[in-house]
Design an enzyme around this catalytic site. Structure first.
Site, PDB file in Angstrom:
ATOM      1  NE  ARG A  32      -3.788  -2.216   2.318  1.00  0.00           N
ATOM      2  CZ  ARG A  32      -4.882  -2.463   1.583  1.00  0.00           C
ATOM      3  NH1 ARG A  32      -5.314  -1.555   0.733  1.00  0.00           N
ATOM      4  NH2 ARG A  32      -5.542  -3.597   1.701  1.00  0.00           N
ATOM      5  CG  HIS A 104       6.530   3.188  -8.619  1.00  0.00           C
ATOM      6  ND1 HIS A 104       7.774   3.734  -8.805  1.00  0.00           N
ATOM      7  CD2 HIS A 104       5.682   4.236  -8.490  1.00  0.00           C
ATOM      8  CE1 HIS A 104       7.696   5.049  -8.769  1.00  0.00           C
ATOM      9  NE2 HIS A 104       6.424   5.387  -8.597  1.00  0.00           N
TER      10      HIS A 104
HETATM   11  P1  AMP Z   1       5.868   8.411  -8.060  1.00  0.00           P
HETATM   12  O1  AMP Z   1       5.602   9.863  -7.924  1.00  0.00           O
HETATM   13  O2  AMP Z   1       5.093   7.774  -9.180  1.00  0.00           O
HETATM   14  O3  AMP Z   1       7.350   8.101  -8.108  1.00  0.00           O
HETATM   15  O4  AMP Z   1       5.248   7.732  -6.766  1.00  0.00           O
HETATM   16  C1  AMP Z   1       5.986   7.409  -5.629  1.00  0.00           C
HETATM   17  C2  AMP Z   1       4.968   6.949  -4.605  1.00  0.00           C
HETATM   18  O5  AMP Z   1       5.657   6.266  -3.590  1.00  0.00           O
HETATM   19  C3  AMP Z   1       4.166   8.053  -3.950  1.00  0.00           C
HETATM   20  O6  AMP Z   1       2.776   7.827  -4.186  1.00  0.00           O
HETATM   21  C4  AMP Z   1       4.523   7.923  -2.455  1.00  0.00           C
HETATM   22  O7  AMP Z   1       3.440   8.194  -1.612  1.00  0.00           O
HETATM   23  C5  AMP Z   1       4.973   6.485  -2.386  1.00  0.00           C
HETATM   24  N1  AMP Z   1       5.884   6.167  -1.300  1.00  0.00           N
HETATM   25  C6  AMP Z   1       7.028   6.810  -0.959  1.00  0.00           C
HETATM   26  N2  AMP Z   1       7.623   6.201   0.085  1.00  0.00           N
HETATM   27  C7  AMP Z   1       6.852   5.121   0.380  1.00  0.00           C
HETATM   28  C8  AMP Z   1       6.939   4.090   1.380  1.00  0.00           C
HETATM   29  N3  AMP Z   1       7.946   4.037   2.256  1.00  0.00           N
HETATM   30  N4  AMP Z   1       5.960   3.150   1.397  1.00  0.00           N
HETATM   31  C9  AMP Z   1       4.940   3.200   0.536  1.00  0.00           C
HETATM   32  N5  AMP Z   1       4.803   4.151  -0.432  1.00  0.00           N
HETATM   33  C10 AMP Z   1       5.743   5.095  -0.486  1.00  0.00           C
END
Ligand code: AMP
Length: 120
Positions: A32, A104
């Site tokens: 999540r 991701h």
């Molecule tokens: P992006 O902007 O597509 O690179 O999305 C990165 C995502 O990673 C964001 O939605 C963040 O909220 C999420 N994120 C960052 N650190 C963590 C973490 N430790 N666990 C879960 N999600 C994370």
């Protein structure tokens, strides 16, 4: 550009940082999002060191690619969003708004998700 194995998802994969896991197999981990944008907001990531879709699609094995695609379907079904629908999105590079340099897929669901992209 070289893969930076200090990124947060690499650290999650090494078990250095906890995550709220919803799925795992040999090639994929799904957990999540820490800052959810919808009632269901899961990140589905390959375990291999791929920064972007470009690298993953060019260099990952067929098994890794199939596993990532199948994992998205499995997670959507497991989390109960198939009937109402959901969205899969991947931000790649600077224009894509990618913050974490490990490939991701975001899976969103659980509410009407609105426009596909916002006006800037
Ligand atoms: P992006 O902007 O597509 O690179 O999305 C990165 C995502 O990673 C964001 O939605 C963040 O909220 C999420 N994120 C960052 N650190 C963590 C973490 N430790 N666990 C879960 N999600 C994370």
């Amino acid at each position: 550009m070289a893969y930076d194995d200090s990124n947060i998802f690499a650290r999650i994969l090494r078990g250095e940082i906890p995550c709220d896991k919803v799925f795992e197999d040999d090639h994929v981990l799904a957990f999540r999002d820490i800052n959810p944008q919808a009632p269901v907001h899961v990140l589905v990531i390959p375990k291999g060191p791929y920064r972007s879709w470009t690298e993953f699609s060019a260099t990952a094995s067929d098994g890794e690619i199939a596993a990532l695609v199948r994992a998205v379907g499995t997670v959507a079904a497991d989390l109960g969003v198939v009937e109402q629908g959901y969205r899969v999105l991947s931000n790649i590079g600077a224009d894509g708004g990618q913050e974490v340099p490990h490939l991701h897929l975001h899976l969103f669901g659980g509410r009407r998700l609105g426009r596909m992209i916002a006006a800037d």
